[in-house]
Design a protein around this motif. Structure first.
Motif, mmCIF file in Angstrom:
data_model
loop_
_atom_site.group_PDB
_atom_site.id
_atom_site.type_symbol
_atom_site.label_atom_id
_atom_site.label_comp_id
_atom_site.label_asym_id
_atom_site.label_seq_id
_atom_site.Cartn_x
_atom_site.Cartn_y
_atom_site.Cartn_z
ATOM 1 N N GLY A 61 40.093 41.451 25.111
ATOM 2 C CA GLY A 61 38.843 41.024 25.451
ATOM 3 C C GLY A 61 38.666 40.510 27.030
ATOM 4 O O GLY A 61 39.010 41.367 27.860
ATOM 5 N N THR A 62 38.039 39.451 27.522
ATOM 6 C CA THR A 62 37.666 38.987 28.850
ATOM 7 C C THR A 62 38.632 37.936 29.083
ATOM 8 O O THR A 62 38.287 37.147 29.969
ATOM 9 C CB THR A 62 36.302 38.454 28.770
ATOM 10 N N VAL A 63 39.809 37.842 28.620
ATOM 11 C CA VAL A 63 40.843 37.147 28.932
ATOM 12 C C VAL A 63 41.214 37.221 30.567
ATOM 13 O O VAL A 63 41.560 38.418 31.038
ATOM 14 C CB VAL A 63 42.107 37.068 27.954
ATOM 15 N N PHE A 64 41.317 36.084 31.213
ATOM 16 C CA PHE A 64 41.757 36.261 32.707
ATOM 17 C C PHE A 64 43.199 36.379 32.572
ATOM 18 O O PHE A 64 43.883 35.821 31.723
ATOM 19 C CB PHE A 64 41.360 35.223 33.325
ATOM 20 N N ASP A 65 43.833 37.252 33.724
ATOM 21 C CA ASP A 65 45.249 37.695 33.589
ATOM 22 C C ASP A 65 46.039 36.235 33.847
ATOM 23 O O ASP A 65 45.923 35.610 35.065
ATOM 24 C CB ASP A 65 45.332 38.603 34.859
ATOM 25 N N PRO A 66 46.984 35.928 32.922
ATOM 26 C CA PRO A 66 47.477 34.681 33.255
ATOM 27 C C PRO A 66 48.789 34.765 34.479
ATOM 28 O O PRO A 66 48.854 33.875 34.908
ATOM 29 C CB PRO A 66 48.514 34.514 31.893
ATOM 30 N N VAL A 67 49.090 35.817 34.720
ATOM 31 C CA VAL A 67 49.952 36.127 35.799
ATOM 32 C C VAL A 67 49.287 35.610 37.408
ATOM 33 O O VAL A 67 49.728 34.976 38.066
ATOM 34 C CB VAL A 67 50.749 37.263 35.892
ATOM 35 N N LEU A 68 48.036 36.209 37.438
ATOM 36 C CA LEU A 68 47.196 35.952 38.239
ATOM 37 C C LEU A 68 46.784 34.796 38.585
ATOM 38 O O LEU A 68 46.686 33.847 39.459
ATOM 39 C CB LEU A 68 45.806 36.977 38.438
ATOM 40 N N LEU A 118 32.405 38.618 45.004
ATOM 41 C CA LEU A 118 32.923 39.901 45.521
ATOM 42 C C LEU A 118 33.288 40.748 44.612
ATOM 43 O O LEU A 118 34.222 41.485 44.902
ATOM 44 C CB LEU A 118 34.450 39.376 46.330
ATOM 45 N N ALA A 119 32.438 40.963 43.705
ATOM 46 C CA ALA A 119 32.579 42.041 42.731
ATOM 47 C C ALA A 119 32.459 43.268 43.139
ATOM 48 O O ALA A 119 33.339 44.174 42.421
ATOM 49 C CB ALA A 119 31.814 41.711 41.337
ATOM 50 N N ILE A 127 33.427 38.085 35.268
ATOM 51 C CA ILE A 127 34.365 38.868 34.181
ATOM 52 C C ILE A 127 35.372 39.550 35.088
ATOM 53 O O ILE A 127 35.567 40.010 36.096
ATOM 54 C CB ILE A 127 33.385 40.136 34.041
ATOM 55 N N PRO A 128 36.733 39.887 34.245
ATOM 56 C CA PRO A 128 37.895 40.278 34.804
ATOM 57 C C PRO A 128 37.529 42.043 34.679
ATOM 58 O O PRO A 128 38.095 42.360 33.704
ATOM 59 C CB PRO A 128 38.808 39.946 34.039
ATOM 60 N N TYR A 153 40.081 40.417 44.476
ATOM 61 C CA TYR A 153 38.697 40.154 44.256
ATOM 62 C C TYR A 153 38.297 39.130 43.134
ATOM 63 O O TYR A 153 37.598 38.094 43.239
ATOM 64 C CB TYR A 153 37.630 41.155 44.337
ATOM 65 N N LEU A 154 39.077 39.285 42.032
ATOM 66 C CA LEU A 154 38.950 38.570 40.673
ATOM 67 C C LEU A 154 39.303 37.198 41.257
ATOM 68 O O LEU A 154 38.716 36.214 40.631
ATOM 69 C CB LEU A 154 39.927 39.163 39.602
#
Length: 408
Positions: free
Chosen positions: A28-35, A348-349, A289-290, A322-323
């Motif tokens: 889904g729209t989960v943000f990257d946990p590593v980032l 900055l999308a 949005i990621p 940018y994310l």
């Protein structure tokens, strides 16, 4: 006589540890946990990606991302001569690709096609784009619910408009669309490679056929530029390929935005009840949005650069996120919250600096038309399955729903 004491120079900041950043298949729209961890560790961290060699710096703060992406001391062209750590298994930059050009070469390459993507050119395109979209929505209404929004609207609409802008002849559009879909699918590298070869072969023949330069579409502009000696044929083909495929980002970004509207009733109500504010809400969704996995393309430091007391040495590869910049709390307070009342215009999308997205004005128009038309013409639009049953793209750089089953 008093002797002046020179204050000691500040001790150099020790470089952060190198962190492995694997390719994650995120739901889904989960943000990257590593980032998210890297953002907490500091403004500059070091990462090792799944392919390539060595490690690279990663900048995550809005100010630093803006600086690096607009600073000629950081080169894209230099990356083509190196094997830097990267996300993609294959690395074969094409001559003419804007993505790998530095100034002044970048302006020379961009100039022949810039006229097709100006605000005035996109404004002239709006009625035709609306017509293409209305035909697709007419089909939805004729067939009735349920329907897959991705297959019925989100894929064919941007592809159709891009074909108009590029000047793809009507008889060639079915196969150009088929190649484009295959290139961006997750069916495998071999099938995508065959489709890419076929598409680039067709582009080469089309640029040659448009040597007279008649018309204001992109292939006419490129044919004219080659004939006038402004760019080479090889550069024209390298320019056209990413533009022809460019609708994929609109498909998947809009897929994510619509998923959010369909799963957050308060957002959907806001868009329906206050249509005059839809543009501001879209900016906030574009910020939030990621839209991609991990990071995009690297740069190489051409000389030593100091940031936050850390020395980025000449020759070091550098990535920006940018994310991460779009969730910098110093610029966007409470950044993990979707706030439709926020002024998100600084997002900055679409990138920044010379490599700001060529088709940003067009992409923005398509997103506005898609969301507005679907909300206005499909009353009661809702998911036809529970949110957790929506299928998402896998093993892909551009994130988005693979299907979006809806009813109305």
């Amino acid at each position: 006589m008093t002797q002046e004491i020179t204050p000691p120079s500040p001790a150099p900041v020790a470089p952060p540890p190198v962190r492995d950043w694997p390719a994650l298949d995120l739901e889904g729209t989960v943000f990257d946990p590593v980032l998210a961890e890297l953002m907490r560790e500091g403004p500059l961290t070091r990462v090792r990606l799944p392919y390539g060699e060595g490690w690279a710096w990663l900048a995550t703060r809005w100010d630093d991302v803006k600086l690096i992406t607009n600073d000629p001391r950081f080169s894209r062209a230099e990356v083509t001569r190196r094997q830097v750590t990267r996300m993609a298994p294959n690395f074969a930059p094409r001559p003419g690709s804007l993505a790998w050009a530095d100034q002044p070469d970048h302006n020379r390459l961009r100039k022949p096609v810039a006229g097709a993507f100006t605000v005035s050119a996109v404004k002239r395109l709006r009625p035709r784009a609306q017509e293409i979209l209305d035909e697709l929505v007419d089909g939805l209404l004729r067939d009735g619910p349920p329907a897959d929004l991705v297959a019925r609207v989100l894929e064919p609409f941007p592809l159709g408009v891009v074909c108009e802008v590029m000047g793809v002849p009507a008889e060639d559009r079915p196969r150009v669309r088929a190649w484009t879909r295959e290139i961006v699918s997750t069916n495998g590298a071999e099938a995508a490679g065959r489709a890419k070869d076929a598409l680039y072969g067709w582009i080469t023949a089309t640029v040659r056929a448009r040597a007279d330069g008649a018309g204001e579409d992109v292939y006419a502009m490129l044919g004219r530029a080659v004939a006038n000696g402004e760019i080479s044929e090889e550069e024209a083909v390298g320019l056209a390929g990413p533009l022809q495929i460019g609708g994929e980002a609109v498909t998947h970004n809009c897929g994510q935005m619509l998923f959010l509207l369909l799963t957050r009733p308060e957002l959907m109500a806001r868009m329906r009840e206050r249509p005059e504010e839809r543009g501001a809400v879209l900016d906030e969704l574009l910020r939030w949005i990621p839209h991609r996995s991990s990071v995009g393309l690297a740069r190489i430091a051409l000389e030593d650069v100091e940031l936050h007391g850390i020395r980025i040495a000449a020759g070091d590869p550098v990535y920006v996120s940018y994310l991460a910049a779009n969730r910098d709390p110093d610029v966007f307070p409470d950044p993990d919250v979707i706030d439709p009342d926020r002024d998100a215009g600084a997002h900055l999308a679409f990138g920044n600096g010379p490599h700001y997205c060529t088709g940003a004005v067009l992409a923005r128009l398509l997103a506005e038309l898609l969301t507005g038309t679907l909300l206005d013409r499909l009353p009661g639009l809702r998911l036809a399955v529970p949110p957790e049953q929506v299928a998402w793209r896998r093993r892909t750089m551009i994130r988005g729903p693979r299907t979006l089953p809806v009813a109305w």
